[in-house]
Design a protein around this motif. Structure first.
Motif, short mmCIF file in Angstrom:
data_model
loop_
_atom_site.label_atom_id
_atom_site.label_comp_id
_atom_site.label_asym_id
_atom_site.label_seq_id
_atom_site.Cartn_x
_atom_site.Cartn_y
_atom_site.Cartn_z
N GLN A 1 0.73 -1.32 0.14
CA GLN A 1 -0.05 -0.17 -0.16
C GLN A 1 0.83 1.30 -0.02
O GLN A 1 0.49 2.23 0.28
CB GLN A 1 -0.79 0.02 1.25
CG GLN A 1 -2.17 -0.92 1.13
CD GLN A 1 -1.46 -2.27 1.78
OE1 GLN A 1 -0.35 -2.35 2.20
NE2 GLN A 1 -2.06 -3.43 1.47
N ASN A 2 2.02 1.05 -0.39
CA ASN A 2 3.20 2.13 -0.36
C ASN A 2 3.22 3.17 1.22
O ASN A 2 3.33 4.18 1.00
CB ASN A 2 2.63 3.35 -1.49
CG ASN A 2 4.04 3.47 -2.35
OD1 ASN A 2 4.96 3.02 -2.24
ND2 ASN A 2 3.97 4.53 -3.07
N GLN A 3 3.29 2.16 2.17
CA GLN A 3 3.43 2.57 3.47
C GLN A 3 4.95 2.36 3.50
O GLN A 3 5.44 1.21 3.49
CB GLN A 3 2.43 2.03 4.36
CG GLN A 3 0.98 2.31 4.14
CD GLN A 3 1.05 3.81 4.77
OE1 GLN A 3 1.45 4.17 5.90
NE2 GLN A 3 0.03 4.61 4.07
N LEU A 4 5.80 3.21 4.07
CA LEU A 4 7.01 2.92 4.56
C LEU A 4 7.48 2.89 6.07
O LEU A 4 6.77 3.56 6.85
CB LEU A 4 7.92 4.27 4.22
CG LEU A 4 7.64 4.85 2.64
CD1 LEU A 4 8.43 5.86 2.26
CD2 LEU A 4 7.93 3.75 1.54
N PHE A 5 8.30 1.84 6.34
CA PHE A 5 8.80 1.65 7.88
C PHE A 5 10.11 2.44 7.75
O PHE A 5 11.08 1.96 7.00
CB PHE A 5 8.82 0.27 8.13
CG PHE A 5 8.84 0.24 9.75
CD1 PHE A 5 7.79 -0.07 10.48
CD2 PHE A 5 10.01 -0.07 10.26
CE1 PHE A 5 7.84 -0.42 11.86
CE2 PHE A 5 10.20 -0.13 11.73
CZ PHE A 5 8.99 -0.27 12.33
N LEU A 6 10.27 3.48 8.39
CA LEU A 6 11.42 4.27 8.69
C LEU A 6 12.21 4.29 9.92
O LEU A 6 11.54 3.67 10.97
CB LEU A 6 11.36 5.71 8.42
CG LEU A 6 10.17 6.14 7.06
CD1 LEU A 6 9.86 7.61 7.53
CD2 LEU A 6 11.07 5.77 5.96
N GLN A 7 13.49 4.00 10.03
CA GLN A 7 14.25 3.86 11.16
C GLN A 7 15.53 4.55 11.11
O GLN A 7 16.13 4.70 9.70
CB GLN A 7 14.81 2.32 11.34
CG GLN A 7 13.40 1.43 11.96
CD GLN A 7 14.07 0.25 12.50
OE1 GLN A 7 13.99 -0.86 11.35
NE2 GLN A 7 14.22 -0.26 13.62
N GLY A 8 16.12 5.13 12.18
CA GLY A 8 17.36 5.58 12.17
C GLY A 8 18.37 4.64 12.19
O GLY A 8 18.14 3.55 12.92
N ASP A 9 19.66 4.96 12.04
CA ASP A 9 20.73 3.87 11.96
C ASP A 9 21.13 3.88 13.39
O ASP A 9 21.86 2.74 13.57
CB ASP A 9 21.87 4.09 10.96
CG ASP A 9 21.55 4.02 9.51
OD1 ASP A 9 20.52 3.50 9.17
OD2 ASP A 9 22.37 4.67 8.64
#
Length: 126
Positions: A90-98
């Motif tokens: 569904q074009n949802q992004l899971f974002l994380q910092g390094d």
């Protein structure tokens, strides 16, 4: 659909800017952004500056591993730099910092629609 964040054990270094990046910056196709905070260590240090490709996703979809400049989903005045660790159909992004111990990311605010992405980090400005 539940997303499971990927643990990326290797991060390729961000290339140093080229004269082409400078030209695209002058043409307003790149944005120069200063890193604030320690959430992207060791890839990006506080006060590093990066070029963000503002047209990177006009013809391509964001992909796992990209570092993106995105509007914070809970604080619309705030832009954040994070790595994409998962993408849903569904074009949802899971974002994380390094640097997970010092990052406020999708583990806290959930997935982010790809429409909130301004662009992809293309190079490091020295």
């Amino acid at each position: 659909m539940h997303l499971f964040p990927l643990v990326l054990s290797y991060h390729s270094p961000i290339p140093i800017y080229s004269y082409f990046d400078l030209l695209l910056w002058v043409l307003r196709l790149r944005k120069r952004v200063r890193v604030v905070g320690r959430s992207m260590l060791p890839t990006l240090n506080p006060n590093d500056e990066v070029f963000v490709n503002l047209v990177a996703y006009r013809r391509a979809r964001p992909k796992v591993g990209d570092i993106v400049l995105v509007q914070h989903p809970e604080q619309s005045h705030l832009k954040i730099l994070k790595r994409i660790t998962a993408v849903s159909p569904q074009n949802q992004l899971f974002l994380q910092g390094d640097n997970p111990l010092e990052s406020n990311d999708s583990r806290h605010f959930g997935t982010v629609p790809a429409s909130l992405v301004y662009g992809r980090v293309s190079s490091l400005f020295l």
